[in-house]
Motif scaffolding. Structure first.
Motif, PDB file in Angstrom:
ATOM      1  N   TRP A 210       0.830  -1.191   0.000  1.00 38.89           N
ATOM      2  CA  TRP A 210       0.000   0.000   0.000  1.00 38.89           C
ATOM      3  C   TRP A 210       0.873   1.253   0.000  1.00 38.89           C
ATOM      4  CZ3 TRP A 210      -3.555   2.553   4.032  1.00 38.89           C
ATOM      5  CH2 TRP A 210      -4.553   3.252   3.352  1.00 38.89           C
ATOM      6  N   ILE A 211       0.267   2.400  -0.327  1.00 36.91           N
ATOM      7  CA  ILE A 211       1.018   3.644  -0.515  1.00 36.91           C
ATOM      8  C   ILE A 211       1.587   4.181   0.807  1.00 36.91           C
ATOM      9  CG2 ILE A 211      -0.895   5.302  -0.309  1.00 36.91           C
ATOM     10  CD1 ILE A 211       1.550   5.277  -3.217  1.00 36.91           C
ATOM     11  N   PHE A 212       1.148   3.610   1.929  1.00 32.30           N
ATOM     12  CA  PHE A 212       1.684   4.056   3.218  1.00 32.30           C
ATOM     13  C   PHE A 212       2.732   3.110   3.748  1.00 32.30           C
ATOM     14  CE2 PHE A 212      -2.112   6.362   2.809  1.00 32.30           C
ATOM     15  CZ  PHE A 212      -1.717   7.607   3.249  1.00 32.30           C
ATOM     16  N   PRO A 213       3.725   3.653   4.422  1.00 32.95           N
ATOM     17  CA  PRO A 213       4.726   2.756   4.992  1.00 32.95           C
ATOM     18  C   PRO A 213       4.039   1.854   6.018  1.00 32.95           C
ATOM     19  CG  PRO A 213       4.946   4.974   5.903  1.00 32.95           C
ATOM     20  CD  PRO A 213       3.962   5.060   4.799  1.00 32.95           C
ATOM     21  N   ALA A 214       4.209   0.551   5.876  1.00 33.48           N
ATOM     22  CA  ALA A 214       3.575  -0.370   6.819  1.00 33.48           C
ATOM     23  C   ALA A 214       4.493  -0.519   8.023  1.00 33.48           C
ATOM     24  CB  ALA A 214       3.338  -1.711   6.152  1.00 33.48           C
ATOM     25  N   LEU A 215       3.963  -0.208   9.190  1.00 30.19           N
ATOM     26  CA  LEU A 215       4.802  -0.241  10.396  1.00 30.19           C
ATOM     27  C   LEU A 215       5.347  -1.644  10.662  1.00 30.19           C
ATOM     28  CD1 LEU A 215       2.887   2.143  12.807  1.00 30.19           C
ATOM     29  CD2 LEU A 215       4.870   2.625  11.397  1.00 30.19           C
ATOM     30  N   LEU A 218       8.229  -2.189   8.385  1.00 31.30           N
ATOM     31  CA  LEU A 218       9.414  -1.422   8.787  1.00 31.30           C
ATOM     32  C   LEU A 218      10.093  -2.105   9.973  1.00 31.30           C
ATOM     33  CD1 LEU A 218       8.264   2.303   8.476  1.00 31.30           C
ATOM     34  CD2 LEU A 218       9.828   1.050   7.003  1.00 31.30           C
TER      35      LEU A 218
ATOM     36  N   ILE C  37       2.183   8.416  10.489  1.00 29.91           N
ATOM     37  CA  ILE C  37       1.652   8.171   9.145  1.00 29.91           C
ATOM     38  C   ILE C  37       1.349   6.677   8.972  1.00 29.91           C
ATOM     39  CG2 ILE C  37       2.238   8.211   6.676  1.00 29.91           C
ATOM     40  CD1 ILE C  37       3.549  10.865   7.103  1.00 29.91           C
ATOM     41  N   GLY C  38       2.225   5.845   9.555  1.00 25.16           N
ATOM     42  CA  GLY C  38       1.988   4.401   9.497  1.00 25.16           C
ATOM     43  C   GLY C  38       0.682   4.037  10.188  1.00 25.16           C
ATOM     44  N   ILE C  39       0.418   4.655  11.339  1.00 23.66           N
ATOM     45  CA  ILE C  39      -0.823   4.356  12.087  1.00 23.66           C
ATOM     46  C   ILE C  39      -2.043   4.825  11.282  1.00 23.66           C
ATOM     47  CG2 ILE C  39      -2.163   4.973  14.146  1.00 23.66           C
ATOM     48  CD1 ILE C  39       0.451   4.941  15.706  1.00 23.66           C
ATOM     49  N   GLY C  41      -2.144   5.169   8.201  1.00 22.70           N
ATOM     50  CA  GLY C  41      -2.183   4.341   6.997  1.00 22.70           C
ATOM     51  C   GLY C  41      -2.827   2.986   7.211  1.00 22.70           C
ATOM     52  N   ALA C  43      -5.647   2.677   8.181  1.00 20.14           N
ATOM     53  CA  ALA C  43      -6.928   2.957   7.543  1.00 20.14           C
ATOM     54  C   ALA C  43      -8.164   2.326   8.160  1.00 20.14           C
ATOM     55  CB  ALA C  43      -6.860   2.575   6.066  1.00 20.14           C
ATOM     56  N   GLY C 115       0.478  13.604   4.162  1.00 15.76           N
ATOM     57  CA  GLY C 115       0.300  12.190   4.510  1.00 15.76           C
ATOM     58  C   GLY C 115      -1.136  11.931   4.942  1.00 15.76           C
ATOM     59  N   VAL C 119      -4.033   9.634   3.136  1.00 13.10           N
ATOM     60  CA  VAL C 119      -4.805   8.569   3.791  1.00 13.10           C
ATOM     61  C   VAL C 119      -6.279   8.734   3.481  1.00 13.10           C
ATOM     62  CG1 VAL C 119      -5.501   7.580   6.004  1.00 13.10           C
ATOM     63  CG2 VAL C 119      -3.170   8.328   5.675  1.00 13.10           C
ATOM     64  N   THR C 123      -8.485   5.972   1.147  1.00 14.90           N
ATOM     65  CA  THR C 123      -9.213   5.021   1.997  1.00 14.90           C
ATOM     66  C   THR C 123     -10.701   5.334   1.941  1.00 14.90           C
ATOM     67  OG1 THR C 123      -8.974   6.490   3.883  1.00 14.90           O
ATOM     68  CG2 THR C 123      -7.318   4.770   3.658  1.00 14.90           C
TER      69      THR C 123
END
Lengths: 381, 292, 228
Positions: A210-215, A218, C37-39, C41, C43, C115, C119, C123
């Motif tokens: 997905w377009i967001f960095p996945a925690l 990481l 941003i990860g959190i 994300g 979604a 960011g 999202v 989403t």
């Protein structure tokens, strides 16, 4: 002063990269014949066999971790050789630019290929059939923004940023502490540290596209990246496992066997394991990832540390093959859906054709252009 | 034509509880001027005006030929300034500060900085927050001196230093002052330091310049006499700054001493019992008392 | 103005110096930013809300810390005489401070806001929420400029913290206030972001206010005659 392995030629790293890249192509090709992914993979064939699952998921659990170990290793090497500014410039050119350049192109290409699949394939895969039904709905859902298989580059950029953050906030003291740990303790620590990341995602862990960095990604891949980084500065970190490598390989394979046995027959969201089964599977996944990744690096160092022309060539073209292989595989996979051949032949044809077209396109489009300066990796020496 | 390191002509500034009016102060190139005054005399204000940090209400200020505060940027490339209220960044090392200064001043002399580091017994990689006040003052001086300024302005540089550190700093400054090209303005309420280092003395009190003279003639012009009071003694003596009477004994301080002054006293009816040269501190106190 | 261009090197040095002094904090914020941003994300409704709250907190903390650490503390820790002894005029010093703080704030602000918008767009969250998110984000930027200006003009910890408290308390009033406006409230749960005259007027007012604050700060700084 010679810090880490900055002045040693590292043929095994080139060879490992070449092998890991080829495994990646075989992995994606195999998914078309995987029973577990039959209902989810775009080019899933009507024929499938557990053999492909065994190979695909086995390689999946350590192939990308190996890439991240190498990425961490070369990150440390580059920082050591060229310093922060040159590193930043280099990564911008070799990682960020290809991502920005190829992601839109690949997205467009993939759009066309899926459209081709929807319109031309007579025996569609369950995924294609599902998309076809969606298309008939009055409000067609939009595709989520995806980094596709370039998620590797995308997450790598975040890991570089995190490396910089760690450099400012923590320094080298932390890494030195890890080196003092005994092999058993370090292994346990790594496996336990990985578990929370894998627990929050389905089994086997998916690609964070997905377009967001996945925690979770990481955290999971970041640990392997850190291991590679530490391996450069303190080779003992991984080399200490050398003595009992066969034992680790065996344990890793046994863990995988059990893991495979416990995996659900289909990987659809509804079939995902829960509770203790999920916890056990996560533990096994973590153990396999750590053990087989370390084995891959050290066996490569033991048996592949020589200059081999074919491997050097594959290593040279691996970045380009990595970028273009997936749309090609889908396209060839869609064409093969309507062929009445045995799945093994289809698998071999899809692999050979994908690699062949990738190499051809490399020589036609890349090798003589400015792109080669960005995409062709120099020797790791 | 005389070249001046700085010139202040008719400078005035007013604050709610302080005013400085018509200050004229200039320092010939290559000279060391000691600026003496009690706390609140206007020493720091004078220095801040010279550094372009405070704009005078009126008057003209020039340093190294540049008008201030307009051309302070050019002037500051050749002015080194350190003051007792100047602090360095606590979280950084002295080396970081040296690198920072070096990136700004092309003339920064790294070899000299390394030499000063040894002489001042400083550690380059130590964080500033871990060093003593004396070391901090020396670190500031190192940063200022290594850039080889043409004009050095030091505002109370020895305040708060222990005797050993003070001696080290003063010795180093005395060494630097051997360079004839370099001009120094050096403010302090410690008259011993001023006496040791200065060619010229400027006395400030309540924003006014009480005296500005070269040190030798200035010190020579002051003397203190212990005299016997005779019946014929007059109430005042020409050139006397103060006359303290205690029974038959008088203590007379003059700012116009010459070998003939004893005769002058005798003519006024005083028999000189003892004659003393005065230290700068004594002159400082006498001068302040006279002016108030 | 010409001296300004002649002295850009020095202004650049001071901006780099501020970066070096604050980089530990900034590194921490970058890590927190990636996590935030990860959190967001992830979604889901909960993670998006948690991420949004974290983001607002982060933006406020970054602003507050940079204003206090790089401006107020420079006066308090008496490092200002050291910097002002260098070849820079107090006016250019103030300009360097204004620029370095703006850059060091606007970069993370932009990353976090973009960011967050990414999202929302990618989403199932209603895109109608976009005007609200933009208005609140710009409010936070305007509030930051207010305490940056206070710090630069007064160098007083007390005044700066007072302005921080007031602007941050007002953020709740601001959110409630605009949420109650029918023009914004009605489009809140729409599938697409709809900008109407009310939301655009508020946005223009916020941006105008921010510009006025910055220009006024720069102007008053240039007129100052007494530093230290």
């Amino acid at each position: 002063m010679n810090i880490g392995q900055g002045s040693v030629r590292l043929f095994y790293m080139d060879n490992l990269r070449a092998l890991a890249m080829l495994t990646g192509v075989f992995f994606h090709a195999a998914l078309a014949y995987s029973p577990m992914l039959h209902s989810m993979w775009p080019s899933a064939d009507q024929q499938n066999h557990w053999f492909f699952d065994v190979f695909a998921w086995g390689s999946h659990l350590f192939r990308m971790p190996v890439f991240f170990v190498m990425a961490g290793f070369f990150c440390a090497l580059l920082l050591h050789k060229q310093g922060g500014k040159a590193f930043f410039k280099n990564r911008l050119l070799r990682i960020a630019l290809p991502l920005v350049l190829f992601l839109p192109l690949l997205s467009i290409a993939m759009g066309y290929i899926i459209e081709f699949g929807l319109e031309q394939v007579q025996n569609p895969s369950p995924f294609l059939a599902f998309v076809k039904t969606l298309m008939t709905m009055p409000e067609t859902p939009t595709m989520p923004l995806s980094t596709m298989h370039l998620w590797f580059l995308y997450h790598l950029l975040f890991l570089y940023l995190l490396t910089y953050i760690c450099h400012i906030l923590v320094g080298a003291k932390f890494a030195n502490w890890f080196v003092t740990l005994k092999p058993k303790h370090l292994l346990t620590l790594l496996i336990l540290a990985i578990m929370p990341a894998l627990y929050v995602v389905p089994v086997p862990f998916p690609a964070p596209e997905w377009i967001f960095p996945a925690l979770w990604a990481l955290w999971f891949y970041g640990l392997f990246f850190a291991l590679g980084f530490g391996y450069f500065t303190k080779p003992k970190l991984i080399e200490q496992f050398e003595n009992q490598l066969a034992y680790y390989l065996l344990t890793g394979l046994l863990c995988y066997a059990l893991c495979y046995y416990l995996l659900p027959a289909s990987l659809l969201p509804d079939n995902q394991p829960t509770g203790l089964l999920k916890l056990g599977l996560t533990l096994l996944e973590s153990a396999v990832s750590v053990l087989l990744t370390i084995c891959a690096v050290l066996y490569a160092k033991r048996f592949l540390n020589s200059n081999h022309a074919v491997m050097a060539y594959i290593s040279k073209v691996s970045y380009w093959v990595y970028i273009v292989h997936l749309p090609l595989l889908f396209f060839i996979g869609f064409l093969l859906l309507d062929q009445d051949w045995h799945m093994l032949i289809k698998f071999v044809v899809s692999c050979v054709a994908t690699i062949g077209i990738s190499l051809l396109s490399f020589h036609l489009l890349v090798s003589w252009t400015w792109l080669s300066g960005i995409l062709v990796s120099k020797s790791s020496g | 034509m005389q070249n001046y390191a700085f010139e202040m002509n008719d400078v005035s500034i007013r604050y709610p509880h302080f005013k400085m009016e018509g200050l004229n102060l200039s320092l010939p190139q290559g000279q060391v001027m000691g600026l003496v005054g009690v706390n609140g005399a206007g020493k720091s204000t004078t220095i801040r005006i010279l550094m372009g940090l405070v704009k005078a209400d009126s008057g003209q200020v020039k340093a190294l030929g540049y008008n201030l505060p307009e051309h302070q940027v050019q002037a500051k490339y050749d002015i080194g300034f350190a003051s007792d209220d100047m602090r360095l960044y606590k979280s950084q090392t002295l080396q970081w500060h040296m690198d920072f200064i070096k990136s700004i001043y092309p003339k920064f002399d790294s070899a000299y900085a390394a030499d000063l580091l040894k002489r001042f017994d400083l550690i380059a990689d130590q964080q500033i927050k871990g060093i003593s006040h004396g070391q901090r003052v020396k670190a500031c001086l190192l940063l200022v001196l290594a850039r080889r300024p043409k004009l050095l302005i030091l505002d109370e540089p020895t305040t708060g230093l222990d005797p050993v550190a003070r001696e080290e700093v003063i010795c180093e400054l005395a060494d630097i002052l051997l360079d004839d090209e370099r001009s120094v303005l050096f403010s302090s309420h410690n008259t011993h330091d001023i006496e040791k280092l200065s060619d010229q003395i400027a006395f400030l009190d309540r924003g006014k310049l009480l005296a500005l003279q070269d040190k030798e003639s200035y010190l020579e012009s002051w003397a203190r006499f212990r005299c016997q009071i005779n019946n014929t003694s007059s109430e005042s003596v020409l050139g006397a700054v103060s006359i303290k009477r205690n029974g038959q004994i008088a203590e007379i301080v003059t700012a116009q001493y010459s070998p003939h002054y004893v005769a002058q006293l005798q003519q006024a009816g005083f028999s000189v019992l003892e004659q003393h040269r005065m230290s700068l501190e004594e002159i400082f106190v006498a001068n302040i008392k006279r002016s108030r | 103005m010409t001296t300004l261009f002649k002295n850009t090197n020095m202004i650049k040095r001071l901006i780099i110096k501020d970066w070096e002094l604050m980089k530990k904090g900034i590194a921490g914020y970058m890590a927190a930013g990636i996590v935030t941003i990860g959190i967001m994300g992830m979604a889901t409704e909960i993670t998006f809300n948690v991420g949004a709250i974290l983001m607002i907190t982060l933006l406020i903390v970054i602003g507050a810390r940079s204003a206090v650490e790089s401006i107020v503390n420079e006066k308090k820790d008496q490092t200002m005489p050291f910097i002002l002894s260098l070849p820079i005029s107090p006016q250019h010093y103030a300009l360097a401070k204004l620029l370095s703080n703006l850059v060091l704030y606007i970069v993370p602000w932009l990353i976090l806001v973009l960011g967050m918008l990414a999202v929302i767009i990618s989403t199932p969250i209603y895109n109608g929420v976009i005007p609200l998110v933009v208005l609140v984000s710009v409010y936070i930027l305007a509030a930051y400029c207010c305490y940056l200006a206070t710090a630069l003009l007064t160098y007083s910890e007390g005044f700066t913290i007072a302005v921080m408290i007031v602007t941050n308390l007002l953020i709740n009033a601001f959110i409630i206030g605009i949420m109650r406006m029918p023009e914004i409230n009605q489009t809140f749960k729409a599938a697409t972001a709809s900008w109407n005259s009310t939301s655009l007027t508020i946005l223009a007012a916020e941006l105008g206010f921010t510009c006025v604050i910055l220009v006024l700060t720069a102007y008053l700084q240039q007129r100052k005659t007494n530093f230290l």
